[in-house]
Design a protein around this motif. Structure first.
Motif, PDB file in Angstrom:
ATOM      1  N   UNK A   1      36.382  46.723  32.261  1.00  8.76           N
ATOM      2  CA  UNK A   1      35.909  47.764  33.164  1.00  8.76           C
ATOM      3  C   UNK A   1      34.430  48.100  32.959  1.00  8.76           C
ATOM      4  N   UNK A   2      33.907  47.852  31.762  1.00 11.54           N
ATOM      5  CA  UNK A   2      32.527  48.255  31.476  1.00 11.54           C
ATOM      6  C   UNK A   2      31.501  47.525  32.339  1.00 11.54           C
ATOM      7  N   UNK A   3      31.850  46.360  32.870  1.00 12.74           N
ATOM      8  CA  UNK A   3      30.891  45.626  33.698  1.00 12.74           C
ATOM      9  C   UNK A   3      30.996  46.013  35.162  1.00 12.74           C
ATOM     10  N   UNK A   4      31.991  46.808  35.514  1.00 11.08           N
ATOM     11  CA  UNK A   4      32.289  47.028  36.924  1.00 11.08           C
ATOM     12  C   UNK A   4      31.225  47.845  37.639  1.00 11.08           C
ATOM     13  N   UNK A   5      30.636  48.830  36.978  1.00 12.32           N
ATOM     14  CA  UNK A   5      29.695  49.733  37.634  1.00 12.32           C
ATOM     15  C   UNK A   5      28.558  49.021  38.348  1.00 12.32           C
ATOM     16  N   UNK A   6      27.742  48.238  37.627  1.00 13.07           N
ATOM     17  CA  UNK A   6      26.632  47.544  38.295  1.00 13.07           C
ATOM     18  C   UNK A   6      27.090  46.573  39.376  1.00 13.07           C
ATOM     19  N   UNK A   7      28.215  45.898  39.175  1.00 14.84           N
ATOM     20  CA  UNK A   7      28.682  44.930  40.162  1.00 14.84           C
ATOM     21  C   UNK A   7      29.157  45.639  41.429  1.00 14.84           C
ATOM     22  N   UNK A   8      29.841  46.770  41.277  1.00 21.84           N
ATOM     23  CA  UNK A   8      30.262  47.526  42.455  1.00 21.84           C
ATOM     24  C   UNK A   8      29.047  48.081  43.184  1.00 21.84           C
TER      25      UNK A   8
ATOM     26  N   UNK B   1      26.351  46.691  43.523  1.00 24.95           N
ATOM     27  CA  UNK B   1      25.768  45.586  44.276  1.00 24.95           C
ATOM     28  C   UNK B   1      26.704  45.060  45.366  1.00 24.95           C
ATOM     29  N   UNK B   2      27.760  45.810  45.651  1.00 24.09           N
ATOM     30  CA  UNK B   2      28.616  45.479  46.780  1.00 24.09           C
ATOM     31  C   UNK B   2      30.007  44.985  46.461  1.00 24.09           C
ATOM     32  N   UNK B   3      30.308  44.706  45.192  1.00 25.92           N
ATOM     33  CA  UNK B   3      31.620  44.162  44.845  1.00 25.92           C
ATOM     34  C   UNK B   3      32.622  45.291  44.562  1.00 25.92           C
ATOM     35  N   UNK B   4      32.889  46.099  45.587  1.00 25.49           N
ATOM     36  CA  UNK B   4      33.824  47.220  45.432  1.00 25.49           C
ATOM     37  C   UNK B   4      35.261  46.746  45.281  1.00 25.49           C
ATOM     38  N   UNK B   5      35.504  45.446  45.532  1.00 28.21           N
ATOM     39  CA  UNK B   5      36.845  44.892  45.347  1.00 28.21           C
ATOM     40  C   UNK B   5      37.208  44.740  43.877  1.00 28.21           C
ATOM     41  N   UNK B   6      36.218  44.837  42.994  1.00 25.90           N
ATOM     42  CA  UNK B   6      36.467  44.616  41.566  1.00 25.90           C
ATOM     43  C   UNK B   6      36.991  45.895  40.926  1.00 25.90           C
ATOM     44  N   UNK B   7      38.235  46.214  41.219  1.00 26.36           N
ATOM     45  CA  UNK B   7      38.877  47.386  40.644  1.00 26.36           C
ATOM     46  C   UNK B   7      39.247  47.116  39.184  1.00 26.36           C
ATOM     47  N   UNK B   8      39.620  48.168  38.498  1.00 22.64           N
ATOM     48  CA  UNK B   8      40.029  48.015  37.094  1.00 22.64           C
ATOM     49  C   UNK B   8      41.196  47.044  36.982  1.00 22.64           C
ATOM     50  N   UNK B   9      42.141  47.129  37.909  1.00 23.70           N
ATOM     51  CA  UNK B   9      43.292  46.237  37.858  1.00 23.70           C
ATOM     52  C   UNK B   9      42.928  44.784  38.095  1.00 23.70           C
ATOM     53  N   UNK B  10      42.038  44.541  39.041  1.00 30.19           N
ATOM     54  CA  UNK B  10      41.602  43.168  39.320  1.00 30.19           C
ATOM     55  C   UNK B  10      40.895  42.577  38.110  1.00 30.19           C
ATOM     56  N   UNK B  11      39.999  43.329  37.513  1.00 27.30           N
ATOM     57  CA  UNK B  11      39.256  42.830  36.361  1.00 27.30           C
ATOM     58  C   UNK B  11      40.177  42.572  35.171  1.00 27.30           C
ATOM     59  N   UNK B  12      41.105  43.492  34.924  1.00 29.57           N
ATOM     60  CA  UNK B  12      42.033  43.306  33.809  1.00 29.57           C
ATOM     61  C   UNK B  12      42.886  42.061  34.012  1.00 29.57           C
ATOM     62  N   UNK B  13      43.368  41.865  35.232  1.00 30.14           N
ATOM     63  CA  UNK B  13      44.188  40.692  35.505  1.00 30.14           C
ATOM     64  C   UNK B  13      43.414  39.395  35.378  1.00 30.14           C
ATOM     65  N   UNK B  14      42.187  39.386  35.872  1.00 26.15           N
ATOM     66  CA  UNK B  14      41.384  38.166  35.779  1.00 26.15           C
ATOM     67  C   UNK B  14      41.013  37.856  34.331  1.00 26.15           C
ATOM     68  N   UNK B  15      40.705  38.879  33.565  1.00 20.50           N
ATOM     69  CA  UNK B  15      40.371  38.641  32.166  1.00 20.50           C
ATOM     70  C   UNK B  15      41.554  38.024  31.436  1.00 20.50           C
ATOM     71  N   UNK B  16      42.759  38.543  31.673  1.00 25.56           N
ATOM     72  CA  UNK B  16      43.934  38.011  30.986  1.00 25.56           C
ATOM     73  C   UNK B  16      44.229  36.585  31.428  1.00 25.56           C
ATOM     74  N   UNK B  17      44.104  36.286  32.722  1.00 25.06           N
ATOM     75  CA  UNK B  17      44.359  34.927  33.199  1.00 25.06           C
ATOM     76  C   UNK B  17      43.318  33.954  32.649  1.00 25.06           C
ATOM     77  N   UNK B  18      42.073  34.391  32.591  1.00 26.13           N
ATOM     78  CA  UNK B  18      41.031  33.531  32.015  1.00 26.13           C
ATOM     79  C   UNK B  18      41.322  33.283  30.545  1.00 26.13           C
ATOM     80  N   UNK B  19      41.706  34.329  29.828  1.00 27.19           N
ATOM     81  CA  UNK B  19      42.038  34.178  28.414  1.00 27.19           C
ATOM     82  C   UNK B  19      43.166  33.169  28.231  1.00 27.19           C
ATOM     83  N   UNK B  20      44.175  33.250  29.086  1.00 23.77           N
ATOM     84  CA  UNK B  20      45.286  32.300  29.004  1.00 23.77           C
ATOM     85  C   UNK B  20      44.813  30.878  29.242  1.00 23.77           C
ATOM     86  N   UNK B  21      43.901  30.704  30.195  1.00 28.69           N
ATOM     87  CA  UNK B  21      43.377  29.377  30.460  1.00 28.69           C
ATOM     88  C   UNK B  21      42.608  28.794  29.297  1.00 28.69           C
TER      89      UNK B  21
END
Length: 290
Positions: A255-262, A264-284
Motif C-alpha cells: 500500500x505504501x506505493x499506492x499514493x503517488x501512483x494513484x 498519476x491516474x492509477x486509481x484502480x490500484x486499490x489496497x486489495x489489488x496491490x496485496x493480491x498482485x504482490x502475493x501472486x508475484x511472490x508465488x511466481x
C-alpha cells in the motif's frame, strides 16, 4: 522567478517546476525539497549524493538531470533542496497497449545505467538491503501463509556473492520519463544510488511492474533485461534471493506505493489489488523458474 508549479508523483519529497528568467531568457528547472522529519534528517547525505551522481552521469548515455545547485542542509532554502535541469517527457503508468514497448525500453535503459563506470572516488556506497527475515510482516488475511514463510526462509541466509555494478537502486516506472514516441527521455531520483549486484535493480523494477501491470509482467522483466544485454547472477537460487529480498520489502500489502501512483491516474490500484498482485508475484518467484 517567473513561475512555480508543483509536480505530481513524488513520494519522499516535494517536487516543483521552476521557470526562471535570466540573461538568455527563460529556463525551466526542477527543485526537489525534503519536508518530512526523516528525510530532512538524512538530507545532507541523500542530496549531496544525488548532486554528485548527476554530475557523474553528465556525458553518459543515461538521460539524467543536470545538477545546478544543492542546499543539502537547508541553510539558504526553507528546506533541504536540490536544483536540477528539467528533462522532457512524462511518467507513463497507464494500463494500455504500449506497456510491452515501455517494458522493453525500461530494460534497455537499465542496462545503460549498469554500464556507467564508477571507479575510485566516483564509486557510490555499497547497497543497503531494505528488509531482512526478522523485519518482514506477513499479511494477516492471507490464505497462503506457507508461501510467505517459504519466501522469508529463502532470504534467511547470507547474501550471495555478487559482482559490483553501478546501481540506480530505485529504478521503476515512476522514476522514468518517456517522450511522445515512447522512448525513455529521462531517469530521475538518484538519491539511493549504490554499488551492488545488477539483480537488485532488476528485482526492484520487476516488483513494481508486477504491482502496476500484473505479476506476469514483473516475472518476465528479468528476461527482458537479459535480452537487452544485461547480466544477472549465474545461479537460479541467487537470482531468486535478490527478487524475494526486494518483493518482501513491500510486505504485507504494498500500500505504501499506492499514493503517488494513484495521483498519476492509477486509481484502480486499490489496497486489495496491490496485496493480491504482490502475493501472486511472490508465488511466481518462489515456485517458478528463476
Amino acid at each position: 522567478m517567473a513561475a512555480i508549479r508543483p509536480l505530481r508523483g513524488g513520494w519522499t519529497s516535494r517536487m516543483c517546476r521552476l521557470t526562471v528568467e535570466g540573461p538568455d531568457g527563460e529556463r525551466a528547472l526542477v527543485l526537489r525539497s525534503f519536508r518530512t522529519p526523516f528525510f530532512r534528517r538524512h538530507a545532507p547525505g541523500l542530496l549531496t549524493r544525488e548532486h554528485r551522481v548527476l554530475g557523474l552521469l553528465a556525458g553518459t548515455p543515461v538521460p539524467a538531470p543536470g545538477p545546478v545547485a544543492v542546499d543539502a542542509e537547508g541553510r539558504r532554502c526553507a528546506e533541504p533542496s536540490l536544483l536540477m535541469t528539467l528533462l522532457p517527457g512524462a511518467v507513463r503508468l497507464a494500463e494500455d497497449g504500449r506497456v510491452g514497448a515501455r517494458v522493453e525500453a525500461l530494460a534497455a535503459a537499465l542496462c545503460a545505467v549498469h554500464r556507467v563506470a564508477a571507479d575510485g572516488p566516483d564509486r557510490p556506497r555499497a547497497y543497503q538491503a531494505w528488509t531482512a527475515p526478522e523485519r518482514v510482516r506477513l499479511p494477516e488475511t492471507t490464505a497462503r501463509p506457507g508461501l510467505w514463510r517459504r519466501a522469508v526462509a529463502a532470504i534467511d541466509r547470507p547474501a550471495p556473492a555478487w559482482r559490483g555494478s553501478f546501481l540506480h537502486r530505485d529504478f521503476h516506472p515512476g522514476n522514468v520519463l518517456f517522450d511522445g514516441a515512447g522512448r525513455v527521455s529521462g531517469v530521475v531520483d538518484w538519491v539511493e544510488t549504490s554499488w551492488g549486484p545488477t539483480d537488485l535493480d532488476v528485482a526492484h523494477c520487476a516488483t513494481a511492474l508486477a504491482l502496476l501491470h500484473g505479476p506476469e509482467v514483473g516475472l518476465a522483466f528479468p528476461g527482458r533485461y537479459l535480452a537487452a544485454g544485461g547480466a544477472l547472477a549465474e545461479r537460479a537460487g541467487d537470482r531468486r534471493y535478490w527478487r524475494l529480498l526486494d518483493a518482501l520489502a513491500y510486505a504485507p500489502d504494498a500500500e505504501k506505493v499506492a499514493g503517488p501512483w494513484r495521483e498519476l491516474g492509477r486509481t484502480d490500484l486499490t489496497a486489495g489489488v496491490l496485496a493480491g498482485r504482490l502475493e501472486e508475484y511472490l508465488a511466481g518467484v518462489v515456485d517458478g523458474p528463476a
